[in-house]
Design a protein around this motif. Sequence first.
Motif, PDB file in Angstrom:
ATOM      1  N   TRP A   3      27.542   7.808  -6.109  1.00 39.03           N
ATOM      2  CA  TRP A   3      28.995   7.701  -6.190  1.00 39.03           C
ATOM      3  C   TRP A   3      29.449   6.511  -7.031  1.00 39.03           C
ATOM      4  CZ3 TRP A   3      31.837  11.647  -5.217  1.00 39.03           C
ATOM      5  CH2 TRP A   3      31.388  12.614  -4.327  1.00 39.03           C
ATOM      6  N   VAL A   4      28.664   5.460  -7.065  1.00 36.03           N
ATOM      7  CA  VAL A   4      29.032   4.280  -7.860  1.00 36.03           C
ATOM      8  C   VAL A   4      29.021   4.619  -9.348  1.00 36.03           C
ATOM      9  CG1 VAL A   4      28.357   1.924  -8.453  1.00 36.03           C
ATOM     10  CG2 VAL A   4      28.189   2.699  -6.089  1.00 36.03           C
ATOM     11  N   THR A   5      28.011   5.333  -9.783  1.00 36.57           N
ATOM     12  CA  THR A   5      27.910   5.725 -11.183  1.00 36.57           C
ATOM     13  C   THR A   5      29.043   6.671 -11.562  1.00 36.57           C
ATOM     14  OG1 THR A   5      25.510   5.514 -11.029  1.00 36.57           O
ATOM     15  CG2 THR A   5      26.380   6.698 -12.933  1.00 36.57           C
ATOM     16  N   ILE A   6      29.368   7.602 -10.695  1.00 39.19           N
ATOM     17  CA  ILE A   6      30.469   8.533 -10.947  1.00 39.19           C
ATOM     18  C   ILE A   6      31.789   7.766 -11.008  1.00 39.19           C
ATOM     19  CG2 ILE A   6      31.770  10.463  -9.991  1.00 39.19           C
ATOM     20  CD1 ILE A   6      29.090  11.505  -8.883  1.00 39.19           C
ATOM     21  N   GLY A   7      31.973   6.814 -10.103  1.00 36.98           N
ATOM     22  CA  GLY A   7      33.193   6.001 -10.104  1.00 36.98           C
ATOM     23  C   GLY A   7      33.334   5.180 -11.370  1.00 36.98           C
ATOM     24  N   ARG A   8      32.245   4.566 -11.818  1.00 38.44           N
ATOM     25  CA  ARG A   8      32.276   3.778 -13.047  1.00 38.44           C
ATOM     26  C   ARG A   8      32.569   4.659 -14.257  1.00 38.44           C
ATOM     27  NH1 ARG A   8      27.017  -0.126 -12.071  1.00 38.44           N
ATOM     28  NH2 ARG A   8      28.006  -1.463 -10.505  1.00 38.44           N
ATOM     29  N   SER A   9      31.973   5.826 -14.280  1.00 42.52           N
ATOM     30  CA  SER A   9      32.225   6.756 -15.389  1.00 42.52           C
ATOM     31  C   SER A   9      33.677   7.208 -15.392  1.00 42.52           C
ATOM     32  CB  SER A   9      31.305   7.967 -15.290  1.00 42.52           C
ATOM     33  OG  SER A   9      29.963   7.574 -15.370  1.00 42.52           O
ATOM     34  N   ALA A  10      34.204   7.531 -14.229  1.00 46.05           N
ATOM     35  CA  ALA A  10      35.601   7.953 -14.125  1.00 46.05           C
ATOM     36  C   ALA A  10      36.541   6.830 -14.552  1.00 46.05           C
ATOM     37  CB  ALA A  10      35.923   8.405 -12.702  1.00 46.05           C
ATOM     38  N   PHE A  11      36.248   5.588 -14.157  1.00 44.58           N
ATOM     39  CA  PHE A  11      37.068   4.449 -14.547  1.00 44.58           C
ATOM     40  C   PHE A  11      37.035   4.243 -16.054  1.00 44.58           C
ATOM     41  CE2 PHE A  11      37.647  -0.143 -15.208  1.00 44.58           C
ATOM     42  CZ  PHE A  11      38.935  -0.266 -14.700  1.00 44.58           C
ATOM     43  N   THR A  12      35.866   4.391 -16.659  1.00 43.54           N
ATOM     44  CA  THR A  12      35.744   4.249 -18.110  1.00 43.54           C
ATOM     45  C   THR A  12      36.559   5.313 -18.831  1.00 43.54           C
ATOM     46  OG1 THR A  12      33.536   3.307 -17.852  1.00 43.54           O
ATOM     47  CG2 THR A  12      34.102   4.184 -20.026  1.00 43.54           C
ATOM     48  N   VAL A  13      36.499   6.547 -18.359  1.00 41.07           N
ATOM     49  CA  VAL A  13      37.261   7.632 -18.973  1.00 41.07           C
ATOM     50  C   VAL A  13      38.762   7.387 -18.801  1.00 41.07           C
ATOM     51  CG1 VAL A  13      37.776  10.105 -18.809  1.00 41.07           C
ATOM     52  CG2 VAL A  13      35.407   9.314 -18.792  1.00 41.07           C
ATOM     53  N   CYS A  15      40.294   4.448 -18.472  1.00 36.57           N
ATOM     54  CA  CYS A  15      40.674   3.341 -19.356  1.00 36.57           C
ATOM     55  C   CYS A  15      40.760   3.801 -20.813  1.00 36.57           C
ATOM     56  CB  CYS A  15      39.681   2.191 -19.232  1.00 36.57           C
ATOM     57  SG  CYS A  15      39.822   1.298 -17.676  1.00 36.57           S
ATOM     58  N   PHE A  16      39.823   4.602 -21.250  1.00 39.88           N
ATOM     59  CA  PHE A  16      39.846   5.118 -22.621  1.00 39.88           C
ATOM     60  C   PHE A  16      41.066   6.009 -22.836  1.00 39.88           C
ATOM     61  CE2 PHE A  16      38.528   8.187 -25.914  1.00 39.88           C
ATOM     62  CZ  PHE A  16      38.368   7.292 -26.961  1.00 39.88           C
ATOM     63  N   THR A  17      41.394   6.836 -21.852  1.00 34.57           N
ATOM     64  CA  THR A  17      42.574   7.700 -21.951  1.00 34.57           C
ATOM     65  C   THR A  17      43.842   6.873 -22.026  1.00 34.57           C
ATOM     66  OG1 THR A  17      41.399   9.391 -20.684  1.00 34.57           O
ATOM     67  CG2 THR A  17      43.789   9.606 -20.839  1.00 34.57           C
ATOM     68  N   PHE A  18      43.934   5.825 -21.208  1.00 32.11           N
ATOM     69  CA  PHE A  18      45.090   4.942 -21.245  1.00 32.11           C
ATOM     70  C   PHE A  18      45.205   4.257 -22.606  1.00 32.11           C
ATOM     71  CE2 PHE A  18      47.021   0.748 -20.460  1.00 32.11           C
ATOM     72  CZ  PHE A  18      48.269   1.170 -20.027  1.00 32.11           C
ATOM     73  N   PHE A  19      44.089   3.818 -23.160  1.00 29.65           N
ATOM     74  CA  PHE A  19      44.082   3.177 -24.473  1.00 29.65           C
ATOM     75  C   PHE A  19      44.587   4.135 -25.557  1.00 29.65           C
ATOM     76  CE2 PHE A  19      41.743   2.212 -28.422  1.00 29.65           C
ATOM     77  CZ  PHE A  19      42.281   0.962 -28.683  1.00 29.65           C
ATOM     78  N   ILE A  20      44.124   5.358 -25.550  1.00 30.96           N
ATOM     79  CA  ILE A  20      44.567   6.358 -26.523  1.00 30.96           C
ATOM     80  C   ILE A  20      46.057   6.636 -26.348  1.00 30.96           C
ATOM     81  CG2 ILE A  20      44.298   8.776 -27.259  1.00 30.96           C
ATOM     82  CD1 ILE A  20      42.039   6.905 -28.155  1.00 30.96           C
ATOM     83  N   LEU A  21      46.539   6.684 -25.115  1.00 34.87           N
ATOM     84  CA  LEU A  21      47.958   6.901 -24.846  1.00 34.87           C
ATOM     85  C   LEU A  21      48.799   5.750 -25.404  1.00 34.87           C
ATOM     86  CD1 LEU A  21      50.132   8.614 -23.402  1.00 34.87           C
ATOM     87  CD2 LEU A  21      49.716   7.197 -21.393  1.00 34.87           C
ATOM     88  N   VAL A  22      48.350   4.524 -25.219  1.00 38.48           N
ATOM     89  CA  VAL A  22      49.082   3.373 -25.747  1.00 38.48           C
ATOM     90  C   VAL A  22      49.117   3.422 -27.276  1.00 38.48           C
ATOM     91  CG1 VAL A  22      48.990   0.860 -26.003  1.00 38.48           C
ATOM     92  CG2 VAL A  22      48.697   1.897 -23.757  1.00 38.48           C
ATOM     93  N   LEU A  23      48.013   3.759 -27.906  1.00 37.85           N
ATOM     94  CA  LEU A  23      47.989   3.892 -29.361  1.00 37.85           C
ATOM     95  C   LEU A  23      48.945   4.981 -29.834  1.00 37.85           C
ATOM     96  CD1 LEU A  23      44.234   3.560 -30.367  1.00 37.85           C
ATOM     97  CD2 LEU A  23      46.078   1.936 -30.732  1.00 37.85           C
ATOM     98  N   PHE A  24      48.959   6.094 -29.133  1.00 40.95           N
ATOM     99  CA  PHE A  24      49.841   7.200 -29.502  1.00 40.95           C
ATOM    100  C   PHE A  24      51.307   6.776 -29.406  1.00 40.95           C
ATOM    101  CE2 PHE A  24      52.300  10.992 -28.325  1.00 40.95           C
ATOM    102  CZ  PHE A  24      52.093  11.741 -29.470  1.00 40.95           C
TER     103      PHE A  24
END
Length: 64
Positions: A3-13, A15-24
Amino acid sequence: MDWVTIGRSAFTVMCFTFFILVLFIAYSRRSKNRYDEAANVPFLDDDKVQEVDNHESASNGAKQ
């Protein structure tokens, strides 16, 4: 995978989505006018400052 690995992966995704949204949002056409106005704010009252400086005498002890 645990679950820790899944949580870290979900958090990374997320954060990346939020970054792309801010750029847009920052580079969208609707924001261009707002950023152009903000870029010109320091120059709006430039004429008034020069008029005041020309009419006042040197009050700081400087020679004219």
